[in-house]
Each structure stands twice: as C-alpha cells, then as structure tokens.
Enzyme design. Structure first.
Site, short mmCIF file in Angstrom:
data_model
loop_
_atom_site.label_atom_id
_atom_site.label_comp_id
_atom_site.label_asym_id
_atom_site.label_seq_id
_atom_site.Cartn_x
_atom_site.Cartn_y
_atom_site.Cartn_z
N HIS A 48 -2.98 -13.45 8.65
CA HIS A 48 -3.56 -12.37 9.33
C HIS A 48 -3.17 -10.80 8.49
O HIS A 48 -4.02 -10.38 8.45
CB HIS A 48 -3.09 -12.49 10.64
CG HIS A 48 -4.04 -11.52 11.65
ND1 HIS A 48 -3.88 -11.31 13.01
CD2 HIS A 48 -4.96 -10.35 11.35
CE1 HIS A 48 -4.56 -10.54 13.51
NE2 HIS A 48 -5.15 -9.88 12.46
N GLU B 139 -7.11 -4.79 7.66
CA GLU B 139 -5.93 -4.94 7.76
C GLU B 139 -5.17 -3.88 6.94
O GLU B 139 -4.14 -3.28 7.39
CB GLU B 139 -5.32 -6.37 7.05
CG GLU B 139 -5.70 -7.51 7.93
CD GLU B 139 -5.19 -7.45 9.29
OE1 GLU B 139 -3.83 -7.27 9.52
OE2 GLU B 139 -5.86 -7.20 10.23
N HIS C 297 -3.34 -1.13 9.52
CA HIS C 297 -1.83 -1.18 9.42
C HIS C 297 -1.13 -0.63 8.20
O HIS C 297 -0.01 -0.15 8.61
CB HIS C 297 -1.65 -2.77 9.62
CG HIS C 297 -2.15 -3.32 10.80
ND1 HIS C 297 -1.94 -3.10 12.07
CD2 HIS C 297 -3.10 -4.31 10.67
CE1 HIS C 297 -2.52 -3.88 12.85
NE2 HIS C 297 -3.34 -4.62 12.23
#
Length: 746
Positions: free
Chosen positions: A518, A595, A599
């Site tokens: 993930h 992602e 992040h």
C-alpha cells in the site's frame, strides 16, 4: 486456530468486491519482491542536472492529442513562424514612427533596441520553462505554475488574458472601420463599419486549430507588408505630408526631425510613446498557446529566430525611414500623414486584411481558454459534434461583441495602444518571465521545504544516526532534518490483501501468494498524521481528501508518474512496478502518484532541499518508491501467515487473535490489522452479538521508528498505536481467496 463455516462460504471464483471494498477509500498496489534488484535500486544519488526538455512528457501529450478527432498539436516550426509573423506584422508597426517623433532619434531607437533584447531574453526563458512543464497550454497555466501552483495566479492570469485580448480585438475592429471609412469616403456611419468588421472577424475566427489559422497568417503578413512598402514609397515621393497630430502642413513649419524629444513634449506624451513601442515587443501572452499546438514544441526557438529577425527589421527600419520623411507631421497610424487621399487609400486598403486576421488569432486563443473551462473533458471538446461547434461559435461571437463595445468606447488608436501597454505589458512581457527565470535558476530552493531554514548543502549524514521520535529528534532546531526523520517519525509500512483489481481486461493483475504494497507513511509520533505537504509535488489526479487544513488540494493534470519515471530513465524500476505494484479500480500510476503526493511529501528526509544543489527532477519520487519497496520486502505477510497455518480460503474463517499473534511473533511487535465487510453483529453467525467489528481481513500496518534516514531501513520496531476495527469474536474473520482471473501466472 481456525474453524469451518460453510454458511458463510463463497465459491473460489466468486468476486467478493462488495466485501473487499468495505471502508477502503482508495485502490491498493502490489509488489513482487523476487524481482527487486537491491544493488540496482539502492540509495545512490545521481549527480546530474535536470533535463532541460521533458521529451517523454511532450511525446505523451502529442500522442494523446493525436488520438482526438480535432488535433491541435500539429503545427511545424515553419507554420509557427508564419503564425508569429502574422501576429506581429500588424498595424501597430505604423505607430512606431509617431513614437520616434515624440521621443526623438536617441531615446526612440534606444527604447526599440532595449525592448527587442528584453523580448528575446524573456521569450527564450518562457520556452525553457514550458519545456520543463510541457502540460502548460496557455498563459494562465504558465502563471499557475510559475507562481507555485497558485489558483489566484491562474484566475488573475485568465482575467488579464481575456481583458488584453478583447481590448486588442476591439482595436482591430476600430482599425477595420477606419479603413472602410477611408476607402468609402465616409459613406456610412463608423458604428456600421465597426459592425461589419466584427462580423468579418467572427467568420475568420471559426477555425479551431492554429495550424489552419497559420495559413491565413501568411496572407495577413503579406498584406501588411504591402501596406508598409506602399507607405514608405509614398512618403518618399510626395512633396510634403498632409498633416500632423495637431496641425496641417505647413502650419508647424518645414519637416524636421529631432535627436532628442522636441520642445514641449510632456511626460505623458513620452510615456505614451514608450508604451507604444513596448507594446510591439510583448506578444508573449500568446506564445504558450502557440507552443502547445506545435507537434515539436522543442523547435519553437527556430520560429522565434525568424520572428526576431523580422521584428528588428520592421520595427526599426520602416519607422525610421518614415520619421525621416514625415518628421513632426507623423501621425498614428502614419497613413494619415500621406499627402493625398489616393496615397492613403492605396496603402491603407491592405490593412483591413491584417487587422481582421490578427484579431482572429487573439480571438482564437481567448476562445480556447473559455472553451476548455466550459467543455472540460467532454468528448465534444475535441470532436466534430454539433454541441462542440455550437459552443465554439457562441463563445467566439460573445468575444467579438464585447470587443466591438470597446471599439465604440475607445475611439483613439494611440489611446488603445497606450492602455494595453500600461495595463498588461509589465505582467505578460516581464514579470511572469522574470519569476520563471528565478524559479529555474535558484537551485533546489525552488521547491517548498517543510522547514523554512532547510539548507541545500549536500549531506553525507555520517554522524551517529538519531532515532525518530526520540527526545533528541524532537529538538528540531538542533538536528539535521535531512538526516533524521523529524516531521513524521512514526513510520507505517502498509499492505493490503485484495481479491481482484477491477482492471483485469487491461492486464492489471495481482501477484500470486503475496500481499500487496500500500505505502510507507510518516505518522506523527502520537499516531496522528498530516498529508499533501508540498503543493509543488502534488501529482495526484484524484486527491483524497480534497482539502487539508482549509486549503484545497487541486487535482493534478500533468504527465503521469509512469512518464516521470521514463523521463528519469528508471525504466527497469517502472517495468517492475507495472508488473507488481498493481492498483485496484484505477491505473496503477495514479495510485503511485497518490501515495507519493499524500505521504512522501510529509517526510522531512525526502524534502527536495535535502538532495542538494545537484538535485535531479523526480529523484525524490524514485527514491521514495525504492524505500517503500525496501520496507515491504522485509515484511512477507503471506509467508508468515502461511507458516502459522493461515491461508486464504472461501470456506474457512479465522480468529483475530490467531492472525495477530502469528504476525506479532514473526515481526517482533504487534501490527495493526484492518478489516472491511459486514460487522460481525450483522452476520448470521454473529447475530445478537455485541461485537461490531468488521469481518473481512484486508490490511496490515507495521510500525517502526527510523534510526537516521528512513531510506537506510535501519529501524526500531514498535507496537501498533492504532486500534483494530476487526471483529474479535472467535472464528469471525474471513481471509478470502483471490479470483483466479485476477492473479498473474508465475
């Protein structure tokens, strides 16, 4: 350890999408660690400079455009040269001799030369910036990117674009009316001639592509060239001028020229004359659109070289000759200074073609800006449909009507040019490109840093590493934030278990016998987190959430992450990711972008400033993917569960304590387990139970602190700080098999 539950079973090939999606907000990616080359994808930093031209991005944009019915990116540099010539060889050239009569030879010629040099410098700067950001389609996009992806800058640029272009179209409507007045000896009211000019303009503005407009530009440049040539011939052979701006010949004495400004010249007169000259040298407001419609925008400097040579000749030589013969009797435009109406009509007649066609170019660029916002990504935007063409005609008609109103309100040519120069030249001729130059030449400081005082000095991080979330690491003012993770010190390496991708037809398949990656998240030390920390590195086309701390996260519309990796020449890494880091219900590259943007931008150690002055564009992107892979490779969730006798099954259920215990034994600390699906209390087995936890296992998070940079994967494992949402009742958890058609063969 496990129990059988036939009542809850699902066939092996059954799609359990409903249960699997559950509370998940976005798709997941997978990774096959067998293909990861540690030696090839280590933490090496490339000491190379950023590529000046994003060839891969440009090629992708051209290919996308050529897949449409109406293709915009089709101009060659030769056609672009004609388009530039048609745009620049206009009636405003005929006002330059008047500027010389106001400023005198010295100040006038000097202003022309300085404006010309600045034009060349700013135009080259603009092209360089667009080559680094080839998704730019107009001056509004340019303003948006150059001012740090500012929505305010975008809206402001859009307003200025429309205001400048519509006023300029009004100027050309006014000039077409003057031509018709002169040719017809004022047989009709000027308002009627203005309307005639407006209608002709709408007709000639209908072509959608600049490729087609460039053909008309050839004719426009030829006609304007003939008008200038005839004016010069008549100025030289006539006995004397007819009139000047204020007096008829010879009321102001014999024709004479001045080295300096003539006596009586006011500050306002001088500024008007200088703005008149400057206006001729700041056409860059259209250039981003021209570049965006070239098949090879890299070749724009060739067209620019042709234009520059033409400009230096036409903007200086003919006005100088005209001023020599007309002196203080030079008018704006200079046709009115010719001795006879026959001379005026003969030269002025050619101007109407140039006036209408030049206005058509400005109308085309303006209409495209509005059209793109109205039509969005609808198929009508680039197809020959009645809706598409109807909207195009409506927008074009509105633009010309508004311009006609300006033509009625501002009846003076000199006032028109001065207004345009004062209102827009500083922004679109100088400020935008000065900021672009600064952005491109200030090193890595061009990118936002999490801390204002982050140095761009190269780092070796050779001292004893400091552990994130320790007291020493929390003393941010006394540690190197590029060598110690200080912004998000609680790392979470997250994985998902999916049973399908939703894009099997596109060969987007899951790996066998493996959970999927993930991401790698930088949570705060207390378990809370932030997201989307750097707008300059926001590559997510579907940001979730769309707003952070009251600030909107704008959807990214540029080249996708896979193109960035190609441009970086990380082709092996990209091939590996495409095969193994597989998303669900969306292209994998969009998930990678999510992602990274959400992040990676919140790690202090991945901050662009940490890469030093020799930062290579997207180096941080590549290294983040490599680091996330490194963490994932050390966490074989599928293998650990299999060794504990827990394997995917559509007929067997498991207890949360068994799953959690198996992973805690293998990892050394208790990870977070996440579930989707129905609450246990709503299932047949758990009816009337007080256990409201979810029942379909689909995620695991492994927490740790980093010793030094997370990139080194030197960690201290910690227990989960997040409570599970899974059902805790015995035998409540499903660990479903994947659909057979969703798994890639080994």
């Amino acid at each position: 350890m496990f129990t059988s539950n036939g009542a809850e079973s699902i066939g092996a090939d059954t799609d359990v999408a409903g249960d699997q999606l559950g509370d998940a907000d976005y798709s997941r990616a997978s990774l096959d660690h067998e293909h990861f080359d540690e030696e090839k994808y280590g933490d090496e930093k490339l000491d190379t400079t950023e590529s000046e031209i994003n060839e891969a991005d440009i090629q992708a944009l051209v290919e996308e455009d050529h897949g449409h019915e109406i293709k915009l990116r089709t101009m060659s540099w030769q056609k672009a040269s004609w388009l530039l010539a048609g745009d620049q060889v206009g009636l405003a050239v005929m006002s330059q001799a008047w500027s010389l009569s106001v400023l005198g030879w010295a100040a006038g010629i000097m202003t022309m030369l300085v404006a010309g040099v600045l034009f060349v410098v700013t135009s080259i700067t603009m092209h360089r910036y667009i080559m680094r950001n080839p998704q730019i389609k107009d001056i509004c996009d340019f303003g948006y990117y150059v001012f740090g992806k500012s929505r305010v800058a975008y809206v402001f640029s859009g307003f200025m674009l429309l205001a400048n272009n519509i006023i300029l179209i009004g100027f050309h409507i006014l000039m077409s009316a003057r031509v018709l007045n002169t040719l017809s000896d004022h047989s009709l009211c000027t308002v009627v001639f203005n309307i005639i000019g407006m209608v002709m303009g709408i007709v000639f503005s209908l072509p959608r592509t600049l490729h087609h407009v460039s053909f008309m530009s050839m004719f426009s440049a030829f006609c304007m060239g003939m008008a200038i040539l005839l004016w010069l011939i008549f100025s030289g052979i006539q006995d004397h001028p007819m009139q000047g701006p204020k007096k008829l010949f010879p009321d102001d004495g014999p024709v004479r020229t001045y080295a300096r400004s003539p006596p009586g010249t006011t500050w306002v007169d001088a500024m008007n004359a200088m703005l008149n000259i400057t206006f001729m040298w700041v056409p860059q407001i259209l250039f981003p659109t021209f570049i965006a419609e070239m098949e090879r925008p890299q070749d724009f400097p060739k067209a620019l070289a042709v234009l520059t040579g033409l400009q230096f000749f036409l903007f200086i030589i003919p006005p100088s000759i005209g001023y020599y013969y007309l002196g203080q009797y030079t008018t704006s435009p200079a046709f009115a200074s010719l001795q006879t109406y026959t001379y005026q009509k003969a030269s002025f007649a050619f101007v109407i073609v140039a006036s209408i066609l030049i206005a058509g170019i400005y109308a085309n660029v303006s209409a495209k800006f509005i059209y793109a916002r109205v039509m969005g990504k609808s198929r009508h935007a680039h197809s020959n449909t009645a809706t598409g063409w109807g909207m195009w005609f409506l927008i074009m008609a509105v633009i010309w009507v508004v311009a006609w109103i300006f033509a009625e309100v501002i009846p003076s040519v000199g006032d028109f040019l001065s207004l345009l120069g004062a209102a827009f030249d500083s922004f679109f001729g100088f400020i935008f490109f000065a900021v672009a130059y600064w952005q491109m030449n200030r090193g890595s400081a061009a990118y936002a840093a999490l801390y204002d005082n982050t140095s761009v000095a190269n780092r070796t991080c050779g001292n004893k590493p400091i552990t994130s979330c320790s007291l020493q690491a929390l003393d941010v003012g006394n540690v190197d934030t590029c060598c110690t993770e200080t912004f998000g010190g609680l790392l979470a390496s997250t994985q998902f278990w999916d049973t399908y991708t939703g894009r099997e037809d596109a060969n987007q398949l899951l790996p066998q016998d493996q959970w999927t990656l993930h991401g790698l998240w930088p949570d705060f030390c207390n378990g809370s987190f932030t997201q989307y920390c750097d707008a300059d590195r926001q590559y997510d086309p579907h940001p979730s959430p769309a707003e952070v701390n009251g600030q909107k996260v704008l959807p990214y519309q540029g080249p996708s992450v896979d193109i960035m990796l190609k441009d970086y020449n990380a082709t092996d890494l990209l091939a590996w990711m495409e095969k193994n880091w597989v998303a669900q219900n969306q292209p994998s590259a969009e998930f990678w972008a999510h992602e990274f943007s959400k992040h990676a931008t919140c790690f202090s150690t991945f901050d662009v400033a940490c890469y030093g002055k020799h930062y290579r564009k997207h180096e941080d992107l590549v290294q983040f993917f490599e680091t996330a892979i490194k963490y994932f490779n050390s966490l074989p969730t599928y293998k650990w569960l299999q060794e504990a006798g827990i394997t995917p099954s559509n007929t067997t259920t498991y207890s949360l304590s068994d799953i959690s215990g198996a992973l805690a034994d293998a990892y050394g600390k208790t990870p977070y387990l996440g579930c989707s699906g129905s609450p246990y209390s709503e299932t047949e087995k758990g009816r009337n139970s007080m256990d409201h936890g979810r029942t379909v296992l689909n995620e695991v998070w492994y927490f740790s602190h980093a010793n030094g940079r997370p990139q080194e994967h030197d960690i201290e494992k910690v227990d989960s700080v997040t409570k599970t949402n899974c059902a805790k009742s015995p035998g409540a958890i499903h660990y479903y098999e994947r659909a057979k058609n969703s798994v890639r063969e080994k």
